[in-house]
Design a protein around this motif. Structure first.
Motif, PDB file in Angstrom:
ATOM      1  N   MET A   1       3.865  47.842  55.777  1.00 21.89           N
ATOM      2  CA  MET A   1       5.138  47.995  54.656  1.00 21.89           C
ATOM      3  C   MET A   1       6.120  47.273  55.113  1.00 21.89           C
ATOM      4  N   GLU A   2       6.805  47.633  56.313  1.00 18.26           N
ATOM      5  CA  GLU A   2       8.009  46.840  56.816  1.00 18.26           C
ATOM      6  C   GLU A   2       7.970  45.510  56.928  1.00 18.26           C
ATOM      7  N   ALA A   3       6.494  45.001  57.306  1.00 17.14           N
ATOM      8  CA  ALA A   3       6.342  43.557  57.455  1.00 17.14           C
ATOM      9  C   ALA A   3       6.388  42.607  56.389  1.00 17.14           C
ATOM     10  N   PHE A   4       5.812  43.476  54.987  1.00 17.37           N
ATOM     11  CA  PHE A   4       6.083  43.051  53.886  1.00 17.37           C
ATOM     12  C   PHE A   4       7.614  42.743  53.330  1.00 17.37           C
ATOM     13  N   TYR A   5       8.458  43.693  53.408  1.00 18.53           N
ATOM     14  CA  TYR A   5       9.816  43.578  53.136  1.00 18.53           C
ATOM     15  C   TYR A   5      10.466  42.385  54.008  1.00 18.53           C
ATOM     16  N   LEU A   6      10.244  42.545  55.067  1.00 20.97           N
ATOM     17  CA  LEU A   6      10.975  41.597  56.155  1.00 20.97           C
ATOM     18  C   LEU A   6      10.716  40.296  55.664  1.00 20.97           C
ATOM     19  N   HIS A   7       9.161  39.756  55.130  1.00 20.79           N
ATOM     20  CA  HIS A   7       9.018  38.597  54.959  1.00 20.79           C
ATOM     21  C   HIS A   7       9.616  38.165  53.669  1.00 20.79           C
ATOM     22  N   LEU A   8       9.688  39.097  52.699  1.00 14.10           N
ATOM     23  CA  LEU A   8      10.616  38.971  51.296  1.00 14.10           C
ATOM     24  C   LEU A   8      12.150  38.757  51.824  1.00 14.10           C
ATOM     25  N   LEU A   9      12.592  39.424  52.564  1.00 18.65           N
ATOM     26  CA  LEU A   9      13.942  39.205  52.860  1.00 18.65           C
ATOM     27  C   LEU A   9      14.398  37.988  53.665  1.00 18.65           C
ATOM     28  N   ARG A  10      13.439  37.739  54.423  1.00 19.32           N
ATOM     29  CA  ARG A  10      13.647  36.091  55.221  1.00 19.32           C
ATOM     30  C   ARG A  10      13.569  35.005  54.237  1.00 19.32           C
ATOM     31  N   SER A  11      13.004  35.320  53.077  1.00 17.87           N
ATOM     32  CA  SER A  11      12.560  34.242  52.055  1.00 17.87           C
ATOM     33  C   SER A  11      13.727  34.182  51.055  1.00 17.87           C
ATOM     34  N   CYS A  12      14.697  35.249  50.883  1.00 13.52           N
ATOM     35  CA  CYS A  12      15.852  35.416  49.958  1.00 13.52           C
ATOM     36  C   CYS A  12      16.987  34.247  50.416  1.00 13.52           C
ATOM     37  N   ALA A  13      17.332  33.390  49.452  1.00 10.91           N
ATOM     38  CA  ALA A  13      18.399  32.534  49.347  1.00 10.91           C
ATOM     39  C   ALA A  13      19.606  32.788  49.006  1.00 10.91           C
ATOM     40  N   ALA A  14      19.462  33.942  47.918  1.00  7.88           N
ATOM     41  CA  ALA A  14      20.678  33.869  47.227  1.00  7.88           C
ATOM     42  C   ALA A  14      20.979  35.575  47.023  1.00  7.88           C
ATOM     43  N   LEU A  15      21.900  35.908  46.483  1.00 10.24           N
ATOM     44  CA  LEU A  15      22.312  37.355  46.296  1.00 10.24           C
ATOM     45  C   LEU A  15      21.422  38.044  45.377  1.00 10.24           C
ATOM     46  N   ASN A  31      12.849  56.684  51.349  1.00 12.25           N
ATOM     47  CA  ASN A  31      13.313  57.100  53.040  1.00 12.25           C
ATOM     48  C   ASN A  31      12.724  56.104  53.777  1.00 12.25           C
ATOM     49  N   ALA A  32      13.240  54.675  53.457  1.00 12.82           N
ATOM     50  CA  ALA A  32      12.866  53.498  54.300  1.00 12.82           C
ATOM     51  C   ALA A  32      13.453  53.753  55.759  1.00 12.82           C
ATOM     52  N   SER A  33      12.952  53.312  56.733  1.00 11.20           N
ATOM     53  CA  SER A  33      13.456  53.326  58.082  1.00 11.20           C
ATOM     54  C   SER A  33      14.808  52.818  58.451  1.00 11.20           C
ATOM     55  N   LEU A  34      15.609  53.265  59.303  1.00  6.46           N
ATOM     56  CA  LEU A  34      16.995  52.755  59.518  1.00  6.46           C
ATOM     57  C   LEU A  34      16.563  51.324  60.057  1.00  6.46           C
ATOM     58  N   PHE A  35      15.525  50.765  60.673  1.00  2.65           N
ATOM     59  CA  PHE A  35      15.476  49.259  60.897  1.00  2.65           C
ATOM     60  C   PHE A  35      15.383  48.509  59.970  1.00  2.65           C
ATOM     61  N   LEU A  36      14.717  49.084  58.734  1.00  3.25           N
ATOM     62  CA  LEU A  36      14.459  48.152  57.408  1.00  3.25           C
ATOM     63  C   LEU A  36      15.661  48.169  56.718  1.00  3.25           C
ATOM     64  N   ARG A  37      16.586  49.242  56.780  1.00  2.00           N
ATOM     65  CA  ARG A  37      17.785  49.120  55.979  1.00  2.00           C
ATOM     66  C   ARG A  37      18.594  48.295  56.790  1.00  2.00           C
ATOM     67  N   PRO A  63      21.669  57.036  54.746  1.00  2.00           N
ATOM     68  CA  PRO A  63      21.794  58.180  55.507  1.00  2.00           C
ATOM     69  C   PRO A  63      21.941  58.457  56.789  1.00  2.00           C
ATOM     70  N   ARG A  64      21.446  57.345  57.371  1.00  2.00           N
ATOM     71  CA  ARG A  64      21.520  57.109  58.891  1.00  2.00           C
ATOM     72  C   ARG A  64      22.200  55.901  59.330  1.00  2.00           C
ATOM     73  N   ARG A  65      23.175  55.769  60.225  1.00  2.00           N
ATOM     74  CA  ARG A  65      23.555  54.598  60.779  1.00  2.00           C
ATOM     75  C   ARG A  65      23.714  54.512  61.902  1.00  2.00           C
ATOM     76  N   ASN A  66      23.530  53.100  62.811  1.00  2.00           N
ATOM     77  CA  ASN A  66      23.727  53.102  64.203  1.00  2.00           C
ATOM     78  C   ASN A  66      24.817  52.250  64.520  1.00  2.00           C
ATOM     79  N   ALA A  67      25.009  51.677  65.777  1.00  2.00           N
ATOM     80  CA  ALA A  67      25.896  50.518  66.031  1.00  2.00           C
ATOM     81  C   ALA A  67      25.686  49.405  65.293  1.00  2.00           C
ATOM     82  N   VAL A  68      24.395  48.812  65.210  1.00  2.00           N
ATOM     83  CA  VAL A  68      23.818  47.691  64.592  1.00  2.00           C
ATOM     84  C   VAL A  68      24.434  47.549  63.091  1.00  2.00           C
ATOM     85  N   SER A  69      24.425  48.766  62.303  1.00  2.00           N
ATOM     86  CA  SER A  69      24.823  48.926  60.988  1.00  2.00           C
ATOM     87  C   SER A  69      26.179  48.577  60.909  1.00  2.00           C
ATOM     88  N   TYR A  70      26.953  49.169  61.616  1.00  2.00           N
ATOM     89  CA  TYR A  70      28.732  48.832  61.624  1.00  2.00           C
ATOM     90  C   TYR A  70      28.850  47.378  61.947  1.00  2.00           C
TER      91      TYR A  70
END
Length: 776
Positions: A1-15, A31-37, A63-70
């Motif tokens: 599932m994460e691989a599918f969304y990652l592929h979609l996000l990489r192909s996005c060229a506009a807002l 409830n997607a993972s912090l990595f995917l968010r 719901p959860r954040r880490n240093a990368v998020s900020y």
């Protein structure tokens, strides 16, 4: 599932695409993972304008954040030019101490750099030290870079020297900081140390040192005028490092040579580049413009055509440079075509292009088009305002220049020294001393009073307003004087009839050896000699102008010599001088001789000269007026009447006489026989009172004598100004003999000083006499 969304996000060229993926993810996987968010957050952040705000909303919803998020949002805000929001996000991250890492601090320091907020930067630096991260190479470089970008080179050097470890980034941060601060010696020192450590031979370091050498202060300090040793040594370093094919360095070196006046070297370097890109071409186009010569500027036009023929897309810099070249070359038609291309590429909102367009239309006399360009710009900074104000002054729209200047101040804009100098010149042309003094006060308050250009403009304004003493005082107070300063004060004395004072200042200028006299200096000297009747001195200075200084006489210089000889009664010599000069077919020099013929009553020569002028300029009113007055002086009323009839027959109209005076209530203008002024009854009563004191003439004669515009302006000044204040009146035409004689008598009977500026010179009336000594 994460691989599918990652592929979609990489192909996005506009807002909208990222927003669509975001919506799908929120519905399908709440409830997607912090990595995917964080990946979704990164996709928003990389899209630029507008996207950081969407990223911030996503951060709030997570719901959860880490240093990368900020860190992602802090960096996104900073890159979008929103450093305040970036630092606010950093403060939120610090509230959760566990999510702050070295990348968070680096992002915050980068935001401080963009905002030039050294105070917050020091606070972040303290946090880094307290957190035990100050010795790491990554943050040490970030801190040093922040201080360098904020201009705190002392702090940057202390951080650099205290670092336990350094790399290319450390050295380059310090080097670029010194270049930005204009610290030439320190820049060369750091570059030398880099070379000793084997680090200086890279594109970034060499680019920085080239930029240092390109600055005007660099070569001035080195005494290496016109290019030469420093530029060639740097060029040698680039070749030795094997980077001579680097297009970035090639464009920088072309710019360096051009700025140092070594255009030949710049052209040779440009021709050696095998496949120049648009940046290299832009550098060469800008280099051609630096010469400020029409023939050289045309080379830039040819280079721009080459840029287009190669199928390259011109940049904002291309357009601003080529528009300047069009202005320098006088190719206004070509400039209008460039304007069309600016619109085609949607660059019309660029402030530098806008400024260049205003300059172009101002230079071609199309100030209305320039004004339209000014009003169409979405952002009007000080450069744009200065361009439109200077354009108005250039086109003699002096009232409009003052109005625009006042509007810019009301808008909260802080005018620069160029805007103030331009508007001061407008005050000089209008002879509105009160307004000029207000602008001078603003210049002092803004710290611009120390600039030589500002001092020169104030001298010019005082001189044109009739206050030669104030002009002299300002000249003596100036810390730095150039040839314009000396010429301005010499001209001031010349136009006020102080010929000997003008010659004394000229000799002081030669003794000071600050700068050799130019054409304007000699024009002022010749004017002084002409107005003072110093024939031998004037002819001597006219001779040495070319013999000793290599300056070719212009028509203005020749006119002064004709006036000099003619006023002294040497009419035959004046006529011979005209026939031997390069301007024997110009009506201006002949008109000067005609005026002298009138003074000395040489009717025969005057008639011949008048015929010559009317052949050259049949529609100029000045020649007819002089001839008409010459006939009147000689009592030949029929010939005077024929001259007036000839004017009517040829449709020639005499320019109406206009006089004005500036009081605290504003500028008040008058024309001959003017009764439109609200106080006209009081003014005419005062005129009648003044004239009756000095002439004892009848009521009907008083009306005739009192109708000239300068008398009305003087009377108005008498009514409103205190006894101790001099009355300063300006007139667009020459003062007539009747008014001149009347002013002499009024100055004595009223015990007032009257300063009258006509189209030629100043007349200072005191105790029944004039500073011109009747020689005008």
């Amino acid at each position: 599932m994460e691989a599918f969304y990652l592929h979609l996000l990489r192909s996005c060229a506009a807002l909208p695409h990222v927003a669509a993926v975001h919506a799908h993810l929120a519905r399908a996987h709440p409830n997607a993972s912090l990595f995917l968010r964080n990946c979704l957050l990164a996709s928003y952040c990389r899209l630029g304008v507008g996207a950081p705000l969407h990223a911030a909303r996503l951060l709030d919803e997570m719901p959860r954040r880490n240093a990368v998020s900020y860190n992602l949002v802090i960096v996104a805000y900073s890159r979008a030019g929103l450093p305040a929001l970036s630092l606010a996000t950093f403060a939120r991250a610090r509230a959760w101490a566990r999510v702050v890492d070295r990348f968070t601090y680096a992002a915050a320091l980068a935001a401080c750099s963009r905002a030039l907020d050294v105070r917050t930067g020091k606070a972040v630096h303290a946090m880094v030290v307290l957190g035990g991260l100050g010795n790491g190479l990554f943050l040490s470089n970030s801190v040093a870079s922040m201080y360098a970008r904020c201009g705190e080179m002392g702090e940057a050097r202390r951080v650099f020297d205290a670092a336990e470890e350094r790399d290319d980034v450390s050295w380059n941060a310090l080097l670029s900081g010194y270049v930005r601060a204009g610290a030439r010696e320190e820049t060369l020192e750091v570059f030398s140390l880099m070379c000793r450590h084997g680090l200086g031979w890279n594109s970034f370091a060499l680019g920085s040192i080239i930029k240092c050498c390109a600055s005007s202060s660099s070569y001035a300090a080195a005494g290496d005028v016109g290019g030469g040793r420093i530029a060639e040594a740097v060029h040698g370093c680039v070749v030795k490092a094997g980077l001579d094919a680097d297009l970035f360095l090639a464009s920088a070196m072309i710019d360096m040579y051009a700025k140092r006046g070594a255009l030949t070297n710049a052209v040779a370097l440009f021709k050696s580049v095998p496949d120049p890109n648009v940046i290299v071409l832009n550098a060469m186009i800008a280099g051609f413009c630096r010469e400020e010569a029409a023939d050289v500027a045309r080379e830039a036009l040819g280079l721009y055509s080459e840029l287009q023929s190669r199928g390259m897309q011109p940049s904002e810099f291309s357009f601003s440079s080529i528009l300047r070249a069009c202005n320098l070359a006088g190719e206004f038609g070509f400039g209008k075509q460039i304007h069309g291309q600016v619109l085609k590429h949607s660059f019309q909102g660029d402030v530098y292009i806008g400024s260049a367009l205003i300059d172009l239309y101002s230079g071609s006399g199309c100030m209305e088009d320039g004004y339209r360009c000014f009003r169409s710009l979405p952002k009007q900074d000080v450069v744009i305002w200065t361009s439109v104000i200077s354009g108005c002054v250039q086109n003699e729209l002096f009232e409009e220049a003052l109005r625009l200047f006042q509007e810019s101040v009301r808008c909260g804009l802080r005018p620069d020294v160029f805007a103030m100098s331009s508007v001061m010149n407008a005050c000089a042309s209008l002879a509105v001393a009160r307004t000029g003094e207000q602008i001078q006060c603003l210049a002092v308050k803004s710290g611009f009073n120390r600039f030589t250009a500002m001092g020169n403009s104030f001298i010019h304004m005082c001189a044109r307003s009739g206050d030669v003493d104030a002009a002299t005082r300002r000249f003596q107070e100036m810390e730095s004087r150039d040839v314009v300063s000396w010429s301005a004060v010499i001209s001031s004395h010349a136009h006020h009839g102080c010929a000997r004072d003008a010659l004394c200042v000229f000799n002081e200028m030669l003794d000071a050896k600050v700068a050799p006299p130019n054409e304007i200096t000699f024009l002022s000297i010749l004017t002084a000699c002409s107005h003072g009747g110093l024939v031998d001195e004037g002819l001597r200075y006219y001779g040495i102008m070319n013999d000793e200084y290599g300056l070719s006489p212009t028509i203005k210089h020749c006119t002064c010599v004709v006036d000099l000889l003619g006023r002294a009664g040497r009419l035959a010599d004046a006529e011979a001088f005209i026939r031997d000069s390069a301007f024997h077919d110009d009506a201006v020099v002949w008109r000067s001789l005609l005026a002298s013929c009138r003074i000395h009553g040489d009717m025969e020569r005057g008639q011949l000269v008048a015929d010559k002028i009317m052949d050259l300029e049949p529609t100029s009113s000045a020649s007819y007026v002089i001839l008409y007055n010459m006939y009147l002086d000689a009592g030949e009323l029929s010939s005077a009447s024929k001259t007036r009839d000839l004017m009517k027959e040829r449709g020639v109209k005499k320019e109406p006489g206009l006089s004005w005076i500036e009081l605290s209530s504003g500028v008040h203008s008058f024309v001959a026989g003017d009764k439109s002024h609200p106080e006209s009854k009081a003014i005419y009563r005062k005129v009648a009172e003044m004239v009756s004191k000095v002439a004892g003439i009848s009521s009907r004669e008083q009306d005739l004598a009192g109708c000239h515009s300068e008398k009305l302006a003087v009377a108005f000044g008498m009514i409103h100004l205190p006894q101790s204040a001099p009355i300063r009146v300006m007139k667009n035409l020459r003062v007539c003999r009747d008014c001149h004689s009347t002013m002499e008598l009024i100055s004595k009977s009223e015990r007032r000083e009257i300063i009258l500026r006509d189209a030629i010179r100043f007349h200072r009336f005191r105790d029944g006499s004039c500073s011109c000594g009747g020689y005008w």
